[in-house]
Scaffold this motif. Structure first.
Motif, mmCIF file in Angstrom:
data_model
loop_
_atom_site.group_PDB
_atom_site.id
_atom_site.type_symbol
_atom_site.label_atom_id
_atom_site.label_comp_id
_atom_site.label_asym_id
_atom_site.label_seq_id
_atom_site.Cartn_x
_atom_site.Cartn_y
_atom_site.Cartn_z
ATOM 1 N N HIS A 191 -5.551 15.579 10.267
ATOM 2 C CA HIS A 191 -5.920 15.621 8.846
ATOM 3 C C HIS A 191 -6.932 14.520 8.590
ATOM 4 N N ASN A 193 -8.206 12.688 5.717
ATOM 5 C CA ASN A 193 -7.877 12.488 4.302
ATOM 6 C C ASN A 193 -9.002 11.726 3.637
ATOM 7 N N TYR A 195 -9.919 9.936 0.070
ATOM 8 C CA TYR A 195 -9.433 9.476 -1.225
ATOM 9 C C TYR A 195 -10.618 8.876 -1.975
ATOM 10 N N LEU A 207 -1.135 10.050 -1.766
ATOM 11 C CA LEU A 207 -0.130 10.915 -1.139
ATOM 12 C C LEU A 207 1.235 10.395 -1.550
ATOM 13 N N HIS A 210 6.590 10.470 1.809
ATOM 14 C CA HIS A 210 7.003 11.549 2.709
ATOM 15 C C HIS A 210 7.249 10.971 4.088
ATOM 16 N N ASP A 212 6.577 12.123 8.071
ATOM 17 C CA ASP A 212 5.921 13.172 8.844
ATOM 18 C C ASP A 212 7.001 13.917 9.647
ATOM 19 N N LEU A 219 -2.843 7.245 13.456
ATOM 20 C CA LEU A 219 -3.695 7.169 12.261
ATOM 21 C C LEU A 219 -4.833 6.160 12.409
ATOM 22 N N LEU A 227 -2.403 2.557 2.892
ATOM 23 C CA LEU A 227 -1.140 3.054 3.462
ATOM 24 C C LEU A 227 -0.007 2.075 3.154
ATOM 25 N N HIS A 266 6.493 7.034 4.022
ATOM 26 C CA HIS A 266 5.250 6.336 3.699
ATOM 27 C C HIS A 266 4.478 7.086 2.628
ATOM 28 N N ALA A 268 0.293 6.995 0.359
ATOM 29 C CA ALA A 268 -1.037 6.372 0.267
ATOM 30 C C ALA A 268 -1.333 6.111 -1.204
ATOM 31 N N ARG A 276 -11.705 5.940 0.407
ATOM 32 C CA ARG A 276 -10.946 5.620 1.616
ATOM 33 C C ARG A 276 -10.835 6.882 2.443
ATOM 34 N N SER A 278 -9.011 8.409 6.013
ATOM 35 C CA SER A 278 -8.092 8.176 7.121
ATOM 36 C C SER A 278 -8.018 9.452 7.952
ATOM 37 N N ALA A 280 -5.383 11.328 10.419
ATOM 38 C CA ALA A 280 -4.017 11.343 10.958
ATOM 39 C C ALA A 280 -3.892 12.494 11.947
ATOM 40 N N PHE A 282 -1.146 14.580 14.277
ATOM 41 C CA PHE A 282 0.297 14.804 14.259
ATOM 42 C C PHE A 282 0.808 15.376 15.573
#
Ligand code: OGA
Ligand code: NI
Length: 334
Positions: A191, A193, A195, A207, A210, A212, A219, A227, A266, A268, A276, A278, A280, A282
């Motif tokens: 992902h 991301n 922002y 975010l 949540h 993962d 990340l 974060l 965690h 964001a 910003r 990022s 990620a 998974f």
């Protein structure tokens, strides 16, 4: 295109559908606790010592940062800048990739991609990245150097993931390859991301809280903070360290280790200074794999707290429960 948050200009006010009720908003951070930083080369590369540090960090925080991880720094920079350029493309070009279809190998979405009551302050480019040959045809054609960067990045990520999973297994006293094969067998998905700057970060979230779903998440977060992890009921910032990579545990790691390691909650947050970005990646079990606490980690004193189950069943329940750990695990508790 109206669907995307970032349309090429900075907002002057926060649109109403992005304003969270006061209890859900970010609060001032009180604690200055530092998240562990692990040198992957260490003093003459003492594997045992590194595995031990990873184990301790995972037990206490569910997250750590790694330095000297072997991923070329120029490649990390290139991935950050080329994906940033993607988000600087005209909104119509990005919107061409927009989809709500969860099964598309590449798509752009905003917020969480489901119909959120209050939206999160982010857009996301989601790409299946590995195996490269299965997915490269779907990656965006623009910016022109995106495909080549993603390809090299995916291969480096795969290598890093193997090394990290082996060190985690060693730290747990499991056989080195315990997490290889099906347990980390789902295609690697990243992902990106984005922002955008937010005129009033006190009202919004990038975010929500949540965990993962998978084993681990790798990340890149560039140089902009955002974060936070939940640790002993307190939000702690995981601030960027130059060239470091963040590793956090997902819920399957907690379940497979029968609660020994923590899948970390965690979120964001947003800021009003700068965008910003990022990335990620998974690491997840393949959908048909059988998940259960590792036999070597359970005994009479420490009996299994989870049933065995097929990852597909967990995942469906995770999606329904929007990443909430307690609710996602409930049907699988013994
Ligand atoms: C995620 C995530 C955190 C960040 O994509 O699952 O938690 O810092 N991202 O963007
Ligand atoms: Ni996450």
């Amino acid at each position: 295109m109206e669907k995307l948050l970032y349309r090429g200009f900075n907002y002057e006010t926060v649109p109403e559908n992005y304003v969270f009720p006061p209890e859900a908003r970010q609060k001032k951070l009180e604690s200055k606790t530092n998240i562990p930083v692990i040198d992957m080369v260490g003093d003459g590369f003492d594997r045992k010592e590194i595995a031990k540090q990873i184990f301790e960090a995972g037990k206490e925080f569910g997250v750590f940062q790694i330095v000297n991880h072997g991923v070329p720094l120029e490649l990390m920079k290139e991935m950050m800048s080329v994906t940033r350029e993607f988000f600087e493309l005209p909104a119509e070009e990005r919107a061409a990739y927009y989809s709500d279809d969860l099964y598309k190998p590449v798509r752009v979405f905003t917020s969480t991609g489901v119909h959120d009551i209050v939206r999160f302050w982010r857009d996301c480019l989601r790409m299946a990245v590995h195996p490269v040959e299965d997915f490269k045809q779907y990656w965006p054609h623009k910016p022109t150097n995106l495909k080549s960067a993603v390809e090299r990045y995916a291969v480096e990520m795969k290598g890093l993931i193997v090394r990290v999973l082996e060190l985690i297994a060693e730290g747990l006293g499991l056989e080195v390859g315990y997490f290889h094969g099906d347990l980390s067998g789902e295609p690697l998905v990243s992902h990106v991301n984005f922002y955008p700057p937010c005129p009033d970060p006190s009202l919004t979230l990038g975010l929500a809280k949540h965990c993962d779903p998978g084993l681990i998440t790798i990340l890149l977060q560039g140089e902009v903070s955002g974060l936070q992890i939940l640790h002993n009921d307190e939000w702690l910032a995981v601030d960027p360290i130059p060239n470091a990579i963040v590793v956090n545990y997902g819920h399957q790691m907690e379940i497979i280790t029968n609660g020994l390691l923590k899948g970390v909650d965690h979120r964001a947050i947003t800021n009003n200074q700068q965008p910003r970005l990022s990335i990620a990646s998974f690491v997840q079990p393949s959908k048909e794999s059988l998940i259960a606490p590792a036999p070597a980690l359970i005994n009479e004193k420490n009996p299994a707290i989870y049933k065995s189950y097929i990852f597909r069943d967990y995942f469906a329940n995770y999606v329904t429960n929007l990443g909430d750990k307690e609710k996602s695990a409930k049907p699988f508790l013994l």
